[in-house]
Motif scaffolding. Structure first.
Motif, mmCIF file in Angstrom:
data_model
loop_
_atom_site.group_PDB
_atom_site.id
_atom_site.type_symbol
_atom_site.label_atom_id
_atom_site.label_comp_id
_atom_site.label_asym_id
_atom_site.label_seq_id
_atom_site.Cartn_x
_atom_site.Cartn_y
_atom_site.Cartn_z
ATOM 1 N N ILE A 106 -5.736 -14.547 32.563
ATOM 2 C CA ILE A 106 -5.117 -13.212 32.787
ATOM 3 C C ILE A 106 -5.525 -12.260 31.667
ATOM 4 C CG2 ILE A 106 -2.738 -12.308 32.707
ATOM 5 C CD1 ILE A 106 -1.927 -14.897 34.205
ATOM 6 N N GLY A 107 -5.805 -12.889 30.644
ATOM 7 C CA GLY A 107 -6.128 -11.855 29.530
ATOM 8 C C GLY A 107 -5.053 -11.619 28.632
ATOM 9 N N LEU A 108 -4.060 -12.540 28.458
ATOM 10 C CA LEU A 108 -2.595 -12.306 27.716
ATOM 11 C C LEU A 108 -2.822 -13.349 26.287
ATOM 12 C CD1 LEU A 108 1.004 -12.831 28.906
ATOM 13 C CD2 LEU A 108 0.109 -13.330 26.571
ATOM 14 N N LYS A 109 -3.021 -12.363 25.287
ATOM 15 C CA LYS A 109 -3.645 -13.048 23.831
ATOM 16 C C LYS A 109 -2.324 -13.733 23.412
ATOM 17 C CE LYS A 109 -7.321 -10.061 22.672
ATOM 18 N NZ LYS A 109 -7.536 -8.694 22.372
ATOM 19 N N TYR A 110 -2.543 -14.902 22.917
ATOM 20 C CA TYR A 110 -1.555 -15.723 22.172
ATOM 21 C C TYR A 110 -1.974 -16.517 21.058
ATOM 22 C CZ TYR A 110 -4.494 -19.033 24.545
ATOM 23 O OH TYR A 110 -5.464 -20.002 25.039
ATOM 24 N N THR A 111 -1.199 -16.683 20.172
ATOM 25 C CA THR A 111 -1.487 -17.543 18.860
ATOM 26 C C THR A 111 -1.289 -19.037 19.187
ATOM 27 O OG1 THR A 111 -0.917 -15.639 17.354
ATOM 28 C CG2 THR A 111 -1.030 -17.702 16.466
ATOM 29 N N TYR A 112 -2.139 -19.834 18.736
ATOM 30 C CA TYR A 112 -1.795 -21.119 19.063
ATOM 31 C C TYR A 112 -1.938 -22.109 17.966
ATOM 32 C CZ TYR A 112 -2.698 -26.017 21.086
ATOM 33 O OH TYR A 112 -2.488 -27.270 21.412
ATOM 34 N N VAL A 113 -0.658 -22.904 17.757
ATOM 35 C CA VAL A 113 -0.796 -23.962 16.588
ATOM 36 C C VAL A 113 -0.729 -25.330 17.155
ATOM 37 C CG1 VAL A 113 0.540 -24.348 14.605
ATOM 38 C CG2 VAL A 113 0.340 -22.048 15.347
ATOM 39 N N GLU A 114 -1.487 -26.091 16.646
ATOM 40 C CA GLU A 114 -1.407 -27.572 17.107
ATOM 41 C C GLU A 114 -0.870 -28.457 15.654
ATOM 42 O OE1 GLU A 114 -4.235 -28.915 20.177
ATOM 43 O OE2 GLU A 114 -4.666 -30.364 18.678
ATOM 44 N N THR A 115 -0.061 -29.451 15.890
ATOM 45 C CA THR A 115 0.289 -29.994 14.914
ATOM 46 C C THR A 115 0.342 -31.488 15.159
ATOM 47 O OG1 THR A 115 2.571 -30.201 15.658
ATOM 48 C CG2 THR A 115 2.066 -28.389 14.078
ATOM 49 N N GLU A 116 0.458 -32.445 14.150
ATOM 50 C CA GLU A 116 0.564 -33.743 14.518
ATOM 51 C C GLU A 116 1.833 -34.169 15.233
ATOM 52 O OE1 GLU A 116 -2.117 -35.868 13.380
ATOM 53 O OE2 GLU A 116 -2.698 -34.029 12.722
ATOM 54 N N GLU A 117 1.839 -35.375 15.713
ATOM 55 C CA GLU A 117 2.928 -36.130 16.387
ATOM 56 C C GLU A 117 3.465 -35.341 17.774
ATOM 57 O OE1 GLU A 117 5.796 -38.263 13.484
ATOM 58 O OE2 GLU A 117 5.058 -36.678 11.881
ATOM 59 N N GLY A 118 4.660 -35.516 18.292
ATOM 60 C CA GLY A 118 4.724 -35.092 19.691
ATOM 61 C C GLY A 118 6.012 -34.321 19.858
ATOM 62 N N HIS A 119 6.687 -34.905 20.719
ATOM 63 C CA HIS A 119 7.950 -34.128 21.289
ATOM 64 C C HIS A 119 9.202 -34.515 20.488
ATOM 65 C CE1 HIS A 119 8.858 -31.581 24.638
ATOM 66 N NE2 HIS A 119 9.904 -32.289 24.913
#
Lengths: 398, 398
Positions: free
Chosen positions: A367-380
């Motif tokens: 769609i072209g919607l820009k986002y910032t993405y953060v990936e961390t350790e562990e889960g939910h």
């Protein structure tokens, strides 16, 4: 005579705590548990001379696999306490990283809260004890000697859901003394939660107090509503009284909540001094609240300049029948075309929703919607959601 | 495909409650405890196949004598549950009068909260489960479908005590929508309590909501401060973090609290729409809070038109060294001469403070300060203090 009477009362009052409080043998009276030691180890104590086994189950122990309906998953770790000749069981952890941790005891197979600590949070239908290890992120979760915001438990009239509904609202320190208007963050809980979750498990009050005092976060109002449309309030606070909690309540993800979300916004903008415009509205949520956040922000596509998805449950659902869910791609495109300042997505590597978030980001890319993405350790887990709030809040309204 | 993914998540979410909530065998999953039955009996259930004994300790059972430092006193009663072949222990009470009750289990000698109910209040250092039996006074303690007031947890600056201190404030339904000014009741807790006691054990929020909705109580603001001068907030809410509660904290009855009480009044009158005059100020307190109430109301002898002493700890004390306690008789006389509308004293027949209250009433008789006296059954217990609030509040500001 006067002195004697006074002493008598003093002893009596001390006695009362023993008699009407816990029934305790002398040895138990001075037991401290948990005890956070200067080297960041933590000692747990439990007095049970007759018990054959006492275990600690805690989220800082290596996770153990537990069988669930869909196979093996990680559950909280478990270890044994050691009994001394007086019947006092003890365990001391290795040094722990700064964090808010939770635990319980398992005594001869029966899980129970620590009788020496009243600090417990509801977790499903049971209570789990908590403690904080400082000298790091844990300090942000403590009530420190900084200016404190006010916490309001109000009730808004939801014409859409046809009931009065409880909501938790944080106003920052200085709100009462000033005549300024403030920006607003709407902060949504996950399945199993309610309007108390972000202030209890999420430590949102302490996080905001501390980060505002440090100058890292702009003073803002934080609104923490209840996302379960069949409840007027969280367990124990509403008209349904004291009943046994369930995990996911019916109708929570069928579109009704999103369709009537403006009832909450209207209440807040009527009763608090807020900057009532898109540039000063943010919305974020965890898990089910991330699902709500995504849908609310695109269903009202020109309302929020800041959107935060924390481990969001962005999955197709068969009960998602409401009109809110129609024209997903088109409304995301409208949201993009209307412009927004931050679309922030965070998730842990081990989250069962990881794949769903990969798919959703792919859709946003298309769609072209820009986002910032953060990936961390562990889960939910709450550890991650507290961290996400400390990362997301500083980016708002700047 | 979409349907399948959705179903998977639904099962997963259900599974989570089992995995990360309590570790439960299948049999325990649907256990309801406590269960208030239509005939007002209450059934308690506890699953423990390996336990040799499971007892219920509860305040509705016949009290048993317990040895304390000053001899035998009444403690909560105790009875045994019965084990079935599956290891499920059960007990059903006789029909109970409408009330809010508290209980815990004692499993092989170890006291623990009911793992099937998250409704617990801190009692000293431990947690005690609660439930309500309706069709009587208990209905006044329930959250009913009536207009709800707002509950505010704010922090006032105490220049006298040199710290920011947490306070709980109730504003009645309609406060936000109106521009009216309201009268104020200051409601003080006892030793072992804090700014959460009247809203938790005391059910003050529900009592006010319900009695205002019934037209029996005038809409008013209720201020519930913290009476322990060494604390900035109750256990777990303040800068001292999570530590083990004590019963009577130092300096709580030495005059500092009373001497700096106007810090609270000033905060309230500055930040809320109140009628700031004697005719619209009431003060009441239980036990230690009754001691505080008596001294505050005569130390500021032209400030409160309504005074309520609930099982008040009006006793000479050797730590009562503050200047507040000077000229007791003279200041009571001044308070009388200044005039007031209600001086209300209530106590239970079995209260250990009964004699102290007889002596105090004799003093008031001598001085000529007219009071209303109410004597109830039983002793120094929350049941009485909730009832006293339902009797006192309707007499205010009329």
């Amino acid at each position: 005579m006067q002195k004697k009477a006074s002493l008598f009362i003093f002893i009596f009052l001390l006695g009362l705590s023993q008699v009407f409080g816990q029934e305790v043998p002398k040895e138990l009276e001075n037991i401290i548990s948990p005890q956070v030691n200067p080297d960041q180890t933590v000692t747990f104590r439990f007095f049970a001379p007759k018990a054959d086994s006492v275990h600690l189950t805690a989220d800082f122990l290596p996770p153990i696999k537990v069988m669930s309906r869909f196979g093996l998953v990680d559950g909280p770790g478990k270890t044994s306490l050691t009994k001394d000749k007086n019947g006092l069981w003890t365990y001391t952890s290795k040094p722990l990283a700064s964090e808010l941790y939770s635990y319980a005891f398992v005594v001869d197979g029966i899980k129970m809260a620590d009788p020496n600590s009243p600090y417990a949070l509801r977790n499903g239908a049971s209570l789990t004890n908590i403690f904080i290890v400082g000298k790091g992120v844990g300090d942000v979760y403590k009530t420190n000697d900084v200016p404190h915001g006010t916490v309001v438990h109000g009730w808004y009239s939801s014409t859409g859901l046809n009931m009065s509904r409880r909501v938790t609202i944080y106003t920052p320190a200085g709100y009462e003394q000033s005549s300024e208007k403030y920006p607003v963050l709407y902060l949504l809980h996950g399945a199993g939660g309610d309007e108390e979750s972000w202030s209890a498990h999420g430590r949102a009050i302490q996080i905001l107090d501390n980060l505002i005092a440090q100058g890292k976060v702009k003073p803002m109002i934080v609104v923490m509503p209840n996302g379960n449309v069949i409840q007027d309030a969280g367990y124990g606070y509403g008209r349904d009284g004291f009943y046994k909690p369930e995990f996911l309540l019916p109708r929570s993800m069928n579109g009704e909540y999103e369709a009537h979300f403006m009832d909450i916004v209207n209440y807040v903008e009527k009763n608090f001094r807020v900057k009532a415009n898109k540039a000063n509205r943010a919305i974020a949520g965890l898990s089910m609240g991330g699902f709500h956040t995504m849908h609310i922000s695109r269903f009202y596509p020109n309302t929020f300049d800041y959107v935060g998805l924390f481990s969001a449950a962005i999955m197709p659902r068969e009960d998602a029948t409401g009109k809110v869910y129609n024209q997903l791609d088109q409304s995301l495109k409208t949201q993009k075309d209307n412009g927004l300042k931050l679309y922030w997505i965070a998730i842990g590597k081990d989250d069962f929703l990881y794949k769903a978030n990969v798919d959703f980001r792919k859709k946003l890319d298309e769609i072209g919607l820009k986002y910032t993405y953060v990936e961390t350790e562990e889960g939910h887990i709450w550890k991650n959601w507290r961290i996400y709030l400390t990362l997301f809040a500083p980016q708002l309204f700047k």
